[in-house]
Design an enzyme around this catalytic site. Sequence first.
Site, PDB file in Angstrom:
ATOM      1  N   HIS A  94     113.360  14.772  18.211  1.00 50.69           N
ATOM      2  CA  HIS A  94     112.152  15.369  18.794  1.00 50.69           C
ATOM      3  C   HIS A  94     112.578  16.260  19.950  1.00 50.69           C
ATOM      4  O   HIS A  94     113.598  16.023  20.596  1.00 50.69           O
ATOM      5  CB  HIS A  94     111.199  14.269  19.273  1.00 50.69           C
ATOM      6  CG  HIS A  94     109.850  14.768  19.654  1.00 50.69           C
ATOM      7  ND1 HIS A  94     109.586  15.315  20.905  1.00 50.69           N
ATOM      8  CD2 HIS A  94     108.684  14.820  18.969  1.00 50.69           C
ATOM      9  CE1 HIS A  94     108.322  15.677  20.955  1.00 50.69           C
ATOM     10  NE2 HIS A  94     107.749  15.394  19.798  1.00 50.69           N
ATOM     11  N   GLU A 142     108.289  22.170  15.107  1.00 52.93           N
ATOM     12  CA  GLU A 142     107.489  22.029  16.323  1.00 52.93           C
ATOM     13  C   GLU A 142     108.016  22.977  17.409  1.00 52.93           C
ATOM     14  O   GLU A 142     108.945  22.636  18.127  1.00 52.93           O
ATOM     15  CB  GLU A 142     107.575  20.604  16.869  1.00 52.93           C
ATOM     16  CG  GLU A 142     106.795  19.564  16.112  1.00 52.93           C
ATOM     17  CD  GLU A 142     106.622  18.307  16.957  1.00 52.93           C
ATOM     18  OE1 GLU A 142     105.483  17.893  17.155  1.00 52.93           O
ATOM     19  OE2 GLU A 142     107.637  17.769  17.440  1.00 52.93           O
TER      20      GLU A 142
END
EC number: 5.3.1.1
Length: 224
Positions: A94, A142
């Site tokens: 992430h 993302e």
Amino acid sequence: MIPASGGLCMFVLVNLKAYPCDPIEVATAAADVSDETGVRVAVAPQAAHLDAVAETGVETWAQHVSPVEHGSHTGSTLAEAAVDAGATGTLLNHSENRLKLADIDGSLDAADRADLETIVCANNPEQIAAAAALGPDAVAVEPPALIGTGTPVSKADPEIVTDAVSAAASVDESVDVLCGAGISTGEDVVSAGELGASGVLLASGVAKADDPRAALEDLVAPLE
């Protein structure tokens, strides 16, 4: 990875990060909404909350597992321990917990050893291609600048999603692509699906909502 459900087939993964929300409240709401609608909804809580979240019956994911085996690895998140606590999948890389390429590969090996499903996050289509080459079950695009903004990438720059889908397919067509950053409404989920994504990764849209259940119901309503 992504099973059919309702009309548009999408997977909704709610990352609770380290937000000051009640993980059990969110997990219970997610389990209920998934059961009532048939939409696949999962929750990724803090490692310390994995077992309590899993006990609600919701599909439970770890936010990270470390590229280690059993041994002297203080502070690491062992993949087998995540499974013992009830996790069935894990996020990796992430934007708030970036890994070196070798460590992503090592964490994927650890997840595979423990039979955890995997999603590797990446910033852009070029990184998506590199991540897909490592053989995860899915990748998630993302752009960091949009995370937590409430402005979905599907609106801000839809080509990032379509290019990410193409990039992953060019490497391995079996790797699903999720869309993250700024997802907060059912319309955002539908837009991501129309751009080729198989699911969405979101956090604040549910974790910071005054009524997590209502937020989740709005997210999945177009998918029923």
